[in-house]
Design a protein around this motif. Structure first.
Motif, mmCIF file in Angstrom:
data_model
loop_
_atom_site.group_PDB
_atom_site.id
_atom_site.type_symbol
_atom_site.label_atom_id
_atom_site.label_comp_id
_atom_site.label_asym_id
_atom_site.label_seq_id
_atom_site.Cartn_x
_atom_site.Cartn_y
_atom_site.Cartn_z
ATOM 1 N N MET A 14 0.957 -1.148 -0.054
ATOM 2 C CA MET A 14 0.078 -0.083 -0.066
ATOM 3 C C MET A 14 0.992 1.360 -0.158
ATOM 4 O O MET A 14 0.512 2.274 -0.632
ATOM 5 C CB MET A 14 -1.083 -0.072 1.290
ATOM 6 N N LEU A 15 2.017 1.382 0.699
ATOM 7 C CA LEU A 15 3.061 2.437 0.795
ATOM 8 C C LEU A 15 3.572 2.616 -0.579
ATOM 9 O O LEU A 15 3.827 3.601 -1.195
ATOM 10 C CB LEU A 15 4.002 2.273 2.098
ATOM 11 N N LEU A 16 3.969 1.333 -1.187
ATOM 12 C CA LEU A 16 4.487 1.410 -2.515
ATOM 13 C C LEU A 16 3.476 2.094 -3.631
ATOM 14 O O LEU A 16 4.003 2.914 -4.201
ATOM 15 C CB LEU A 16 4.962 0.116 -3.053
ATOM 16 N N ALA A 17 2.233 1.679 -3.329
ATOM 17 C CA ALA A 17 1.318 2.237 -4.323
ATOM 18 C C ALA A 17 0.997 3.697 -4.228
ATOM 19 O O ALA A 17 1.189 4.493 -5.076
ATOM 20 C CB ALA A 17 -0.057 1.354 -4.146
ATOM 21 N N LEU A 18 1.118 4.093 -2.921
ATOM 22 C CA LEU A 18 0.861 5.419 -2.836
ATOM 23 C C LEU A 18 1.734 6.299 -3.099
ATOM 24 O O LEU A 18 1.738 7.463 -3.914
ATOM 25 C CB LEU A 18 0.695 5.848 -1.192
ATOM 26 N N LEU A 19 3.277 5.758 -2.880
ATOM 27 C CA LEU A 19 4.419 6.631 -3.328
ATOM 28 C C LEU A 19 4.323 6.693 -4.890
ATOM 29 O O LEU A 19 4.687 7.778 -5.520
ATOM 30 C CB LEU A 19 5.604 6.094 -2.614
ATOM 31 N N THR A 20 4.075 5.535 -5.570
ATOM 32 C CA THR A 20 3.832 5.630 -7.007
ATOM 33 C C THR A 20 3.006 6.729 -7.503
ATOM 34 O O THR A 20 3.216 7.632 -8.346
ATOM 35 C CB THR A 20 3.814 4.477 -7.548
ATOM 36 N N LEU A 21 1.781 6.768 -6.845
ATOM 37 C CA LEU A 21 0.855 7.756 -7.114
ATOM 38 C C LEU A 21 1.277 9.021 -6.786
ATOM 39 O O LEU A 21 1.057 10.139 -7.764
ATOM 40 C CB LEU A 21 -0.588 7.476 -6.579
ATOM 41 N N VAL A 22 1.887 9.516 -5.803
ATOM 42 C CA VAL A 22 2.300 10.856 -5.250
ATOM 43 C C VAL A 22 3.361 11.276 -6.528
ATOM 44 O O VAL A 22 3.525 12.022 -7.053
ATOM 45 C CB VAL A 22 2.872 10.804 -4.119
ATOM 46 N N GLY A 23 4.369 10.138 -6.738
ATOM 47 C CA GLY A 23 5.402 10.466 -8.030
ATOM 48 C C GLY A 23 4.958 10.978 -9.180
ATOM 49 O O GLY A 23 5.461 11.913 -9.747
ATOM 50 N N GLU A 24 3.858 9.989 -9.552
ATOM 51 C CA GLU A 24 3.084 10.477 -10.894
ATOM 52 C C GLU A 24 2.372 12.037 -11.070
ATOM 53 O O GLU A 24 2.669 12.606 -11.670
ATOM 54 C CB GLU A 24 2.451 9.352 -11.310
ATOM 55 N N TRP A 25 1.914 12.169 -9.854
ATOM 56 C CA TRP A 25 1.082 13.330 -9.836
ATOM 57 C C TRP A 25 2.320 14.543 -9.788
ATOM 58 O O TRP A 25 1.988 15.557 -10.375
ATOM 59 C CB TRP A 25 0.240 13.402 -8.383
ATOM 60 N N SER A 26 3.299 14.311 -8.851
ATOM 61 C CA SER A 26 4.140 15.484 -8.682
ATOM 62 C C SER A 26 4.861 15.837 -9.901
ATOM 63 O O SER A 26 5.194 16.853 -10.382
ATOM 64 C CB SER A 26 5.050 15.233 -7.455
ATOM 65 N N PHE A 27 5.115 14.898 -10.667
ATOM 66 C CA PHE A 27 6.075 14.716 -11.741
ATOM 67 C C PHE A 27 5.188 15.687 -13.082
ATOM 68 O O PHE A 27 5.524 16.506 -13.645
ATOM 69 C CB PHE A 27 6.488 13.660 -12.415
ATOM 70 N N SER A 28 3.885 15.096 -13.259
ATOM 71 C CA SER A 28 3.120 15.948 -14.137
ATOM 72 C C SER A 28 2.725 17.438 -13.552
ATOM 73 O O SER A 28 2.524 18.182 -14.486
ATOM 74 C CB SER A 28 1.884 15.296 -14.467
ATOM 75 N N CYS A 29 2.835 17.778 -12.521
ATOM 76 C CA CYS A 29 2.502 19.104 -12.034
ATOM 77 C C CYS A 29 3.915 19.780 -12.235
ATOM 78 O O CYS A 29 3.721 20.964 -12.444
ATOM 79 C CB CYS A 29 2.195 19.098 -10.463
ATOM 80 N N TYR A 30 5.121 19.178 -12.179
ATOM 81 C CA TYR A 30 6.137 19.704 -12.025
ATOM 82 C C TYR A 30 6.503 20.309 -13.515
ATOM 83 O O TYR A 30 6.898 21.554 -13.709
ATOM 84 C CB TYR A 30 7.269 18.780 -11.963
ATOM 85 N N GLY A 31 6.177 19.819 -14.497
ATOM 86 C CA GLY A 31 5.810 20.054 -15.910
ATOM 87 C C GLY A 31 7.392 20.513 -16.538
ATOM 88 O O GLY A 31 8.444 19.845 -16.045
ATOM 89 N N CYS A 32 7.325 21.066 -17.740
ATOM 90 C CA CYS A 32 8.755 21.507 -18.188
ATOM 91 C C CYS A 32 9.421 22.942 -17.715
ATOM 92 O O CYS A 32 8.771 23.514 -16.843
ATOM 93 C CB CYS A 32 8.271 22.039 -19.661
ATOM 94 N N LEU A 33 10.362 22.959 -18.169
ATOM 95 C CA LEU A 33 11.321 24.293 -17.536
ATOM 96 C C LEU A 33 10.618 25.472 -17.972
ATOM 97 O O LEU A 33 10.250 25.617 -19.114
ATOM 98 C CB LEU A 33 12.764 24.046 -17.871
ATOM 99 N N GLU A 34 10.500 26.451 -17.048
ATOM 100 C CA GLU A 34 9.741 27.661 -17.378
ATOM 101 C C GLU A 34 10.616 28.255 -18.606
ATOM 102 O O GLU A 34 9.909 28.690 -19.584
ATOM 103 C CB GLU A 34 10.052 28.681 -16.339
ATOM 104 N N GLU A 35 12.105 28.430 -18.725
ATOM 105 C CA GLU A 35 12.652 29.062 -19.688
ATOM 106 C C GLU A 35 12.419 28.285 -21.163
ATOM 107 O O GLU A 35 12.155 29.149 -22.075
ATOM 108 C CB GLU A 35 14.381 28.826 -19.479
ATOM 109 N N GLU A 36 12.201 27.102 -21.135
ATOM 110 C CA GLU A 36 11.749 26.447 -22.450
ATOM 111 C C GLU A 36 10.495 26.863 -22.615
ATOM 112 O O GLU A 36 10.040 26.813 -23.887
ATOM 113 C CB GLU A 36 12.007 24.893 -22.503
#
Length: 140
Positions: A14-36
């Motif tokens: 359950m912890l692994l599943a939660l960390l995977t979901l949080v990781g996917e969410w944070s990456f998609s919110c992180y997005g591309c570099l502002e300069e680019e």
């Protein structure tokens, strides 16, 4: 009843599943570099000032430019590695002379497709050749 060992395993999964979901969410919110992202919007304004081509979907609302049409980013660095602008320029604007300095923000760009845009020339800058030694450029 479940044994302690089974409870620990279930908790670990359950912890692994939660960390995977949080990781996917944070990456998609992180997005591309502002300069680019800003660089892409500047290129958009040069290619499509009337916003009538398919790149009119590129929007300046802090969205993730790695998810925009024609753009592929490196999953680790979040830098643009492929940029396809094929057919993005409206031929009503006539021939296009590319300003190479427009692509300076893209430090890891590997492939650039400029085909189908009426490109007739290029204004070089000093950094163009040294920055894009390994760049594949498609202009047909």
């Amino acid at each position: 009843m479940l044994s302690k060992m089974m409870m620990k395993r279930m908790g670990a999964w359950m912890l692994l599943a939660l960390l995977t979901l949080v990781g996917e969410w944070s990456f998609s919110c992180y997005g591309c570099l502002e300069e680019e992202r800003i660089g892409l919007l500047e290129i958009q304004s040069l290619i499509d000032p009337d916003r009538v081509s398919w790149i009119d979907h590129w929007v300046d609302n802090n969205s993730n430019c790695c998810e925009w049409d024609g753009i592929e980013c490196d999953n680790t660095t979040r830098r643009v590695i492929q940029l396809s602008l094929w057919g993005a320029r409206d031929f009503r604007f006539g021939d296009w002379v590319l300003n190479a300095s427009s692509f300076q923000p893209f430090k890891e760009l590997q492939s650039l497709d400029l085909g189908g845009n009426g490109l007739v020339g290029c204004l070089e800058n000093e950094g163009w050749c040294s920055m894009f030694v390994h760049l594949i450029i498609i202009i047909k």
